[in-house]
Design an enzyme around this catalytic site. Structure first.
Site, PDB file in Angstrom:
ATOM      1  N   ARG A  38       6.037   2.036   0.328  1.00 43.30           N
ATOM      2  CA  ARG A  38       6.733   3.218  -0.181  1.00 43.30           C
ATOM      3  C   ARG A  38       8.237   2.972  -0.323  1.00 43.30           C
ATOM      4  O   ARG A  38       8.879   3.509  -1.237  1.00 43.30           O
ATOM      5  CB  ARG A  38       6.466   4.397   0.751  1.00 43.30           C
ATOM      6  CG  ARG A  38       6.996   5.721   0.227  1.00 43.30           C
ATOM      7  CD  ARG A  38       6.580   6.866   1.144  1.00 43.30           C
ATOM      8  NE  ARG A  38       6.960   8.163   0.598  1.00 43.30           N
ATOM      9  CZ  ARG A  38       7.609   9.099   1.313  1.00 43.30           C
ATOM     10  NH1 ARG A  38       7.911   8.875   2.592  1.00 43.30           N
ATOM     11  NH2 ARG A  38       7.915  10.251   0.760  1.00 43.30           N
ATOM     12  N   HIS A  42      10.722   4.004  -3.466  1.00 46.37           N
ATOM     13  CA  HIS A  42      11.868   4.916  -3.348  1.00 46.37           C
ATOM     14  C   HIS A  42      13.188   4.210  -3.636  1.00 46.37           C
ATOM     15  O   HIS A  42      14.168   4.865  -3.996  1.00 46.37           O
ATOM     16  CB  HIS A  42      11.882   5.582  -1.968  1.00 46.37           C
ATOM     17  CG  HIS A  42      10.898   6.704  -1.852  1.00 46.37           C
ATOM     18  ND1 HIS A  42      11.053   7.754  -0.980  1.00 46.37           N
ATOM     19  CD2 HIS A  42       9.743   6.962  -2.519  1.00 46.37           C
ATOM     20  CE1 HIS A  42      10.026   8.592  -1.112  1.00 46.37           C
ATOM     21  NE2 HIS A  42       9.221   8.131  -2.022  1.00 46.37           N
ATOM     22  N   ASN A  71      13.456  11.423   1.474  1.00 46.38           N
ATOM     23  CA  ASN A  71      13.453  10.338   2.467  1.00 46.38           C
ATOM     24  C   ASN A  71      13.703  10.795   3.897  1.00 46.38           C
ATOM     25  O   ASN A  71      13.205  10.184   4.843  1.00 46.38           O
ATOM     26  CB  ASN A  71      14.532   9.302   2.106  1.00 46.38           C
ATOM     27  CG  ASN A  71      14.237   8.605   0.793  1.00 46.38           C
ATOM     28  OD1 ASN A  71      13.082   8.318   0.482  1.00 46.38           O
ATOM     29  ND2 ASN A  71      15.283   8.356   0.012  1.00 46.38           N
ATOM     30  N   HIS A 170      -1.493   5.641  -2.507  1.00 49.86           N
ATOM     31  CA  HIS A 170      -1.909   6.656  -1.525  1.00 49.86           C
ATOM     32  C   HIS A 170      -3.311   6.373  -0.990  1.00 49.86           C
ATOM     33  O   HIS A 170      -3.949   7.238  -0.423  1.00 49.86           O
ATOM     34  CB  HIS A 170      -1.799   8.068  -2.122  1.00 49.86           C
ATOM     35  CG  HIS A 170      -0.375   8.491  -2.364  1.00 49.86           C
ATOM     36  ND1 HIS A 170      -0.029   9.599  -3.096  1.00 49.86           N
ATOM     37  CD2 HIS A 170       0.803   7.934  -1.956  1.00 49.86           C
ATOM     38  CE1 HIS A 170       1.303   9.707  -3.138  1.00 49.86           C
ATOM     39  NE2 HIS A 170       1.827   8.710  -2.464  1.00 49.86           N
ATOM     40  N   ASP A 222      -5.707   8.799   2.657  1.00 55.27           N
ATOM     41  CA  ASP A 222      -7.086   8.463   2.262  1.00 55.27           C
ATOM     42  C   ASP A 222      -7.977   8.493   3.493  1.00 55.27           C
ATOM     43  O   ASP A 222      -8.120   7.488   4.187  1.00 55.27           O
ATOM     44  CB  ASP A 222      -7.110   7.075   1.606  1.00 55.27           C
ATOM     45  CG  ASP A 222      -8.525   6.611   1.287  1.00 55.27           C
ATOM     46  OD1 ASP A 222      -9.485   7.401   1.486  1.00 55.27           O
ATOM     47  OD2 ASP A 222      -8.665   5.467   0.834  1.00 55.27           O
ATOM     48  N   ASP A 230      -7.793   0.026  -0.933  1.00 53.28           N
ATOM     49  CA  ASP A 230      -9.003  -0.062  -1.751  1.00 53.28           C
ATOM     50  C   ASP A 230      -8.940   1.026  -2.820  1.00 53.28           C
ATOM     51  O   ASP A 230      -7.911   1.687  -2.969  1.00 53.28           O
ATOM     52  CB  ASP A 230     -10.253   0.086  -0.865  1.00 53.28           C
ATOM     53  CG  ASP A 230     -10.210   1.359  -0.021  1.00 53.28           C
ATOM     54  OD1 ASP A 230      -9.555   2.341  -0.442  1.00 53.28           O
ATOM     55  OD2 ASP A 230     -10.828   1.369   1.057  1.00 53.28           O
TER      56      ASP A 230
HETATM   57  C1  HEM Z   1       3.438   9.969  -8.194  1.00 48.63           C
HETATM   58  C2  HEM Z   1       4.336  10.574  -7.452  1.00 48.63           C
HETATM   59  C3  HEM Z   1       4.384  10.482  -5.961  1.00 48.63           C
HETATM   60  C4  HEM Z   1       4.601  11.513  -5.111  1.00 48.63           C
HETATM   61  C5  HEM Z   1       4.834  12.967  -5.479  1.00 48.63           C
HETATM   62  C6  HEM Z   1       4.547  10.983  -3.775  1.00 48.63           C
HETATM   63  C7  HEM Z   1       4.737  11.740  -2.622  1.00 48.63           C
HETATM   64  C8  HEM Z   1       4.503  11.287  -1.345  1.00 48.63           C
HETATM   65  C9  HEM Z   1       4.599  12.087  -0.158  1.00 48.63           C
HETATM   66  C10 HEM Z   1       5.013  13.549  -0.125  1.00 48.63           C
HETATM   67  C11 HEM Z   1       4.246  11.318   0.905  1.00 48.63           C
HETATM   68  C12 HEM Z   1       4.182  11.727   2.377  1.00 48.63           C
HETATM   69  C13 HEM Z   1       5.527  11.476   3.051  1.00 48.63           C
HETATM   70  C14 HEM Z   1       5.596  12.037   4.465  1.00 48.63           C
HETATM   71  O1  HEM Z   1       4.684  12.731   4.893  1.00 48.63           O
HETATM   72  O2  HEM Z   1       6.608  11.766   5.163  1.00 48.63           O
HETATM   73  C15 HEM Z   1       3.946  10.009   0.389  1.00 48.63           C
HETATM   74  C16 HEM Z   1       3.546   8.943   1.147  1.00 48.63           C
HETATM   75  C17 HEM Z   1       3.342   7.680   0.644  1.00 48.63           C
HETATM   76  N1  HEM Z   1       3.577   7.264  -0.655  1.00 48.63           N
HETATM   77 FE1  HEM Z   1       3.870   8.447  -2.244  1.00 48.63          FE
HETATM   78  N2  HEM Z   1       4.297   9.655  -3.833  1.00 48.63           N
HETATM   79  C18 HEM Z   1       4.201   9.289  -5.146  1.00 48.63           C
HETATM   80  C19 HEM Z   1       4.023   8.004  -5.636  1.00 48.63           C
HETATM   81  C20 HEM Z   1       3.975   6.875  -4.839  1.00 48.63           C
HETATM   82  C21 HEM Z   1       4.082   5.520  -5.322  1.00 48.63           C
HETATM   83  C22 HEM Z   1       4.348   5.148  -6.758  1.00 48.63           C
HETATM   84  C23 HEM Z   1       3.948   4.713  -4.238  1.00 48.63           C
HETATM   85  C24 HEM Z   1       4.015   3.210  -4.157  1.00 48.63           C
HETATM   86  C25 HEM Z   1       3.728   2.406  -5.150  1.00 48.63           C
HETATM   87  C26 HEM Z   1       3.727   5.558  -3.090  1.00 48.63           C
HETATM   88  C27 HEM Z   1       3.459   5.116  -1.829  1.00 48.63           C
HETATM   89  C28 HEM Z   1       3.288   5.934  -0.730  1.00 48.63           C
HETATM   90  C29 HEM Z   1       2.789   5.469   0.554  1.00 48.63           C
HETATM   91  C30 HEM Z   1       2.265   4.077   0.855  1.00 48.63           C
HETATM   92  C31 HEM Z   1       2.843   6.572   1.432  1.00 48.63           C
HETATM   93  C32 HEM Z   1       2.517   6.573   2.924  1.00 48.63           C
HETATM   94  C33 HEM Z   1       3.780   6.157   3.666  1.00 48.63           C
HETATM   95  C34 HEM Z   1       3.676   6.122   5.178  1.00 48.63           C
HETATM   96  O3  HEM Z   1       2.608   6.330   5.742  1.00 48.63           O
HETATM   97  O4  HEM Z   1       4.731   5.864   5.801  1.00 48.63           O
HETATM   98  N3  HEM Z   1       3.786   6.856  -3.484  1.00 48.63           N
HETATM   99  N4  HEM Z   1       4.124  10.012  -0.982  1.00 48.63           N
END
Ligand code: HEM
Ligand SMILES: [Ca+2]
Length: 306
Positions: A38, A42, A71, A170, A222, A230
């Protein structure tokens, strides 16, 4: 103008150094691969992939990206980025940028979690500035419409296939209740939950995220394979078990071009892995600093000499 061989003379083992530090961190933090993946996203969406995200708020950096809404109390893994940087500096002092470390850490993380590998393009340099307002405006929010999310991807040169493929990240990691609890009880003022939420899944989430809760409880993005990379994320969308509103919108927005892509990735993990790798390369190409632009930071948290 990035290149997969950029460090082949100056730091030939950089990929394995990065991977080894992540493997160490995984021993005590099964979520770290998701968190590092992530961070690259960002970073790249704000002023390009230039490690602007990593700068602490201090001295000339008066408005850090770390403190921006998407963030703050959410992005994590910065300590492991620092450990990677220390290990890389020990072998190859002064040559590998923090922006490239984020790109390498994302690839190593996905690969270690069972996902695809790819040749990371390298040669990015590190910014001298952060852009907090840019982080607030450019990073997608989980309550936006699909049209808005698509526009934010398009603004950095990423298309609908990139959006669907990269959302597949995700497949691992966690989300706090506060990022999706608007779906659970009174969705858009209807007095009812989001109709695109599976009813069993809804009950589980209502229990984990009660209306008077503080919103910070963690949930698996997931639930079917929490730390594994996956294609189950897409299968979840087919059964109305996308956790974030923006996840489910990819499949549940009537007439959207994203629906057939979700179906394809749900049915074919190989195609998803290939598309994800290509889209990560595309994302990693967003507006890098190269040549003599920016610098190679010696500490990822600070501009040199500050
Ligand atoms: C399409 C729009 C996207 C939105 C609106 C979004 C939003 C979010 C939100 C709200 C979370 C939870 C954060 C938290 O609870 O602190 C999250 C987690 C995450 N996002 Fe996204 N995301 C998007 C796209 C992406 C992309 C493009 C990637 C990477 C290529 C990504 C990778 C991740 C990962 C791996 C997590 C888990 C992080 C952790 O457990 O520390 N996301 N995202
Ligand atoms: Ca950036």
């Amino acid at each position: 103008q990035l290149s997969s061989t950029f460090y082949s003379n100056t730091c030939p083992n950089v990929s394995s150094i990065v991977s080894n530090v992540i493997q160490q961190a995984l021993q005590s933090d099964t979520r770290i691969t998701a968190s590092l993946t992530r961070l690259h996203f960002h970073d790249c969406f704000v002023n390009g992939c230039d490690a602007s995200l990593l700068l602490d708020q201090s001295g000339n950096i008066t408005q850090s990206e770390k403190n921006a809404t998407p963030n703050n109390n959410s992005a994590r893994g910065f300590g492991v980025v620092d450990s990677i940087k220390t290990a890389v500096e020990n072998s190859c002092p002064g040559v590998v940028s923090c922006a490239d470390i984020l790109a390498l850490a994302a690839e190593a993380s996905v690969s270690l979690a069972g996902g695809p590998s790819w040749n990371v393009l390298l040669g990015r340099r590190d910014s001298l500035i952060a852009n907090q307002s840019g982080a607030n405006s450019s990073i997608p929010s989980p309550t936006e419409s699909l049209a808005n999310i698509t526009a934010k991807f398009s603004a950095v040169g990423l298309n609908t296939t990139d959006l669907v493929a990269l959302s597949g990240a995700h497949t691992f990691g966690r989300a706090q209740c506060r990022f999706f609890n608007q779906r659970l009880f009174n969705f858009s003022g209807t007095g009812s939950p989001d109709p695109t939420l599976n009813s069993t899944f809804l009950s589980t989430l209502q229990q984990k995220c009660p209306q008077n809760g503080n919103g910070t409880t963690l949930n698996n993005l997931d639930p079917s394979s929490i730390d594994t990379f996956d294609n189950n994320y897409y299968a979840n969308l087919l059964t109305n078990q996308g956790l974030l509103q923006t996840d489910q919108e990819l499949f549940s927005t009537n007439g959207s071009a994203t629906i057939s892509i979700v179906n394809n990735f749900a049915n074919n993990q190989t195609e998803f892995f290939q598309a994800f790798a290509q889209s990560m390369i595309n994302m990693g190409n967003i507006n890098p600093l190269t040549g003599n632009q920016g610098e190679i930071r010696s500490d990822c948290k600070k501009v040199n000499g500050s």
